[in-house]
Design an enzyme around this catalytic site. Structure first.
Site, PDB file in Angstrom:
ATOM      1  N   CYS A   1      -2.641   5.965   6.031  1.00 46.39           N
ATOM      2  CA  CYS A   1      -2.862   4.715   6.755  1.00 46.39           C
ATOM      3  C   CYS A   1      -4.374   4.511   6.791  1.00 46.39           C
ATOM      4  O   CYS A   1      -5.091   5.304   7.428  1.00 46.39           O
ATOM      5  CB  CYS A   1      -2.283   4.810   8.162  1.00 46.39           C
ATOM      6  SG  CYS A   1      -2.504   3.309   9.145  1.00 46.39           S
TER       7      CYS A   1
ATOM      8  N   GLY B   1      -5.587   3.426  10.105  1.00 47.77           N
ATOM      9  CA  GLY B   1      -5.383   4.582  10.980  1.00 47.77           C
ATOM     10  C   GLY B   1      -6.416   5.667  10.749  1.00 47.77           C
ATOM     11  O   GLY B   1      -6.845   6.345  11.684  1.00 47.77           O
TER      12      GLY B   1
ATOM     13  N   HIS C   1      -4.036   1.121  17.279  1.00 49.06           N
ATOM     14  CA  HIS C   1      -3.877   2.552  16.954  1.00 49.06           C
ATOM     15  C   HIS C   1      -4.054   3.386  18.213  1.00 49.06           C
ATOM     16  O   HIS C   1      -4.970   3.138  19.006  1.00 49.06           O
ATOM     17  CB  HIS C   1      -4.905   2.992  15.910  1.00 49.06           C
ATOM     18  CG  HIS C   1      -4.731   2.313  14.588  1.00 49.06           C
ATOM     19  ND1 HIS C   1      -3.897   2.788  13.614  1.00 49.06           N
ATOM     20  CD2 HIS C   1      -5.265   1.155  14.108  1.00 49.06           C
ATOM     21  CE1 HIS C   1      -3.931   1.962  12.572  1.00 49.06           C
ATOM     22  NE2 HIS C   1      -4.743   0.961  12.857  1.00 49.06           N
TER      23      HIS C   1
ATOM     24  N   ASN D   1      -5.572  -4.055  13.956  1.00 55.67           N
ATOM     25  CA  ASN D   1      -4.213  -3.645  14.341  1.00 55.67           C
ATOM     26  C   ASN D   1      -4.329  -2.452  15.286  1.00 55.67           C
ATOM     27  O   ASN D   1      -5.322  -1.746  15.293  1.00 55.67           O
ATOM     28  CB  ASN D   1      -3.368  -3.319  13.102  1.00 55.67           C
ATOM     29  CG  ASN D   1      -3.973  -2.203  12.257  1.00 55.67           C
ATOM     30  OD1 ASN D   1      -5.130  -1.810  12.427  1.00 55.67           O
ATOM     31  ND2 ASN D   1      -3.189  -1.670  11.352  1.00 55.67           N
TER      32      ASN D   1
ATOM     33  N   CYS E   1      -4.355  -3.984   6.538  1.00 57.55           N
ATOM     34  CA  CYS E   1      -3.853  -2.765   5.881  1.00 57.55           C
ATOM     35  C   CYS E   1      -4.985  -2.207   5.025  1.00 57.55           C
ATOM     36  O   CYS E   1      -5.379  -2.834   4.041  1.00 57.55           O
ATOM     37  CB  CYS E   1      -2.645  -3.084   5.021  1.00 57.55           C
ATOM     38  SG  CYS E   1      -1.956  -1.620   4.203  1.00 57.55           S
TER      39      CYS E   1
ATOM     40  N   GLU F   1       3.649   4.855  11.507  1.00 53.67           N
ATOM     41  CA  GLU F   1       3.176   3.471  11.507  1.00 53.67           C
ATOM     42  C   GLU F   1       4.130   2.523  12.234  1.00 53.67           C
ATOM     43  O   GLU F   1       5.347   2.664  12.152  1.00 53.67           O
ATOM     44  CB  GLU F   1       2.998   2.959  10.069  1.00 53.67           C
ATOM     45  CG  GLU F   1       1.749   3.469   9.399  1.00 53.67           C
ATOM     46  CD  GLU F   1       1.351   2.607   8.225  1.00 53.67           C
ATOM     47  OE1 GLU F   1       1.637   1.393   8.238  1.00 53.67           O
ATOM     48  OE2 GLU F   1       0.735   3.156   7.282  1.00 53.67           O
TER      49      GLU F   1
ATOM     50  N   ASN G   1      -5.215   0.722   3.154  1.00 53.45           N
ATOM     51  CA  ASN G   1      -4.827   1.142   1.805  1.00 53.45           C
ATOM     52  C   ASN G   1      -4.437  -0.079   0.970  1.00 53.45           C
ATOM     53  O   ASN G   1      -4.721  -0.143  -0.232  1.00 53.45           O
ATOM     54  CB  ASN G   1      -3.644   2.118   1.874  1.00 53.45           C
ATOM     55  CG  ASN G   1      -4.068   3.458   2.433  1.00 53.45           C
ATOM     56  OD1 ASN G   1      -5.070   4.032   1.997  1.00 53.45           O
ATOM     57  ND2 ASN G   1      -3.328   3.964   3.404  1.00 53.45           N
TER      58      ASN G   1
HETATM   59  N1  LIG Z   1       1.823  -0.581  10.006  1.00 56.30           N
HETATM   60  C1  LIG Z   1       0.521  -1.255  10.220  1.00 56.30           C
HETATM   61  C2  LIG Z   1       0.122  -2.088   8.991  1.00 56.30           C
HETATM   62  C3  LIG Z   1      -0.187  -1.217   7.770  1.00 56.30           C
HETATM   63  C4  LIG Z   1      -1.431  -0.399   7.978  1.00 56.30           C
HETATM   64  C5  LIG Z   1      -1.623   0.771   7.039  1.00 56.30           C
HETATM   65  N2  LIG Z   1      -0.634   0.972   6.033  1.00 56.30           N
HETATM   66  C6  LIG Z   1      -3.032   0.835   6.498  1.00 56.30           C
HETATM   67  O1  LIG Z   1      -3.236   1.353   5.376  1.00 56.30           O
HETATM   68  O2  LIG Z   1      -3.950   0.429   7.245  1.00 56.30           O
HETATM   69  C7  LIG Z   1       0.629  -2.165  11.454  1.00 56.30           C
HETATM   70  O3  LIG Z   1       1.731  -2.649  11.749  1.00 56.30           O
HETATM   71  O4  LIG Z   1      -0.414  -2.384  12.091  1.00 56.30           O
END
Ligand SMILES: N[C@H](CCC[C@H](N)C(=O)O)C(=O)O
Length: 277
Positions: free
Chosen positions: A220, A223, A162, A160, A71, A211, A73
């Site tokens: 994000c 993201g 995207h 993660n 994550c 998300e 942020n």
């Molecule tokens: N929902 C994302 C995790 C939080 C990522 C996001 N809040 C950030 O700031 O990178 C996932 O399941 O991969």
């Protein structure tokens, strides 16, 4: 249980210090605390604890209880928490995440962290590592059908998954309809985060995000990194981009020498509280 409410560009989480608190079932707790009517309210839960590989370890759970690898942020807020709450006095720290150990540089103003630069590491482009079902790898400007519409997507993992799509105007884009269709699309075995990006110039873009596990969030970090990598891979921007999100701005730079992506932005502590377990 003591908690701290923090956000990065409006992407807000409930933070729990595991040096002081114990959590039995983090996924279930994330669902409870994230609830904006019956809980504390947030995009999920982030825990801060000891690490044998780095200075600290962060784990992040979405509002639906699913654990994510990283994550962006959140990690900026973790860095702010550990410095402001005197768990460290260093302004360069290393934090273990599900996407490996990240190095962060803190900007301190009046004794508190105001901005953080995160070395987010290398973007992952191989289709099977996103993972995404695709004929070609990497997946750059490739077709996908969702909601009886044909789209072009670019897929990037920052640990993660995207899917990045380009649209004319993020403000009017029907995110509530199309976000879930991509999140649960059969071509994403682990689901996906989906970013919808409008390019304003070679140095400036806007983005909204649906998300995985948290629906629309106001920013994000991973993201934003994936979006800028996608912009560059599609020849739309330079290597350093100012990205406007609903809740604030981030500066993202893909350093092509090191192949590392750097994300710089704010981190804010809103309040502390106690939550009945
Ligand atoms: N929902 C994302 C995790 C939080 C990522 C996001 N809040 C950030 O700031 O990178 C996932 O399941 O991969």
């Amino acid at each position: 249980m003591k908690f701290t409410k923090m956000h990065g560009c409006g992407n807000d989480y409930v933070y729990v210090n595991l040096f002081e608190e114990q959590i039995e079932d983090a996924p279930a707790l994330s669902i409870r605390v994230a609830d904006r009517h019956f809980g504390i309210g947030g995009d999920g839960l982030i825990t801060i604890g000891p690490s044998d590989k780095a200075d600290f370890r962060m784990r992040i759970y979405n509002a639906d209880g699913s654990e994510a690898e990283m994550c962006g942020n959140g990690i900026r807020c973790v860095a702010k928490y550990v410095y402001d709450h005197h768990l460290t006095n260093q302004t360069t720290i290393r934090i273990e995440s599900g996407a490996g150990v990240k190095t962060l540089d803190l900007t301190v103003e009046n004794g508190l962290v105001s901005r953080v630069c995160v070395d987010m590491g290398e973007p992952i482009l191989e289709a099977e590592k996103i993972p995404v079902v695709a004929e070609k790898s990497p997946v750059i400007d490739e077709p996908i059908t969702a909601g009886e519409r044909d789209w072009k997507m670019t897929c990037v993992s920052m640990g993660n998954p995207h899917a990045v799509l380009f649209v004319d105007d993020v403000k009017t884009f029907d995110l509530d309809t199309y976000g879930p269709l991509f999140e649960h699309h059969k071509r994403f075995p682990n689901r996906t985060n989906t970013e919808f990006v409008a390019v304003h110039s070679r140095k400036e873009v806007s983005m909204r995000v649906w998300e995985r596990g948290s629906a629309e969030t106001w920013a994000c970090g991973t993201g934003a990194c994936a979006s800028v990598v996608a912009c560059i891979l599609n020849g739309l921007t330079e290597d350093e981009v100012l990205i406007h999100l609903r809740g604030g701005d981030l500066t993202i730079r893909w350093d092509r020498q090191s192949n590392h992506v750097f994300m710089t932005g704010p981190a804010t502590e809103v309040f502390e509280g106690e939550f009945p377990l």
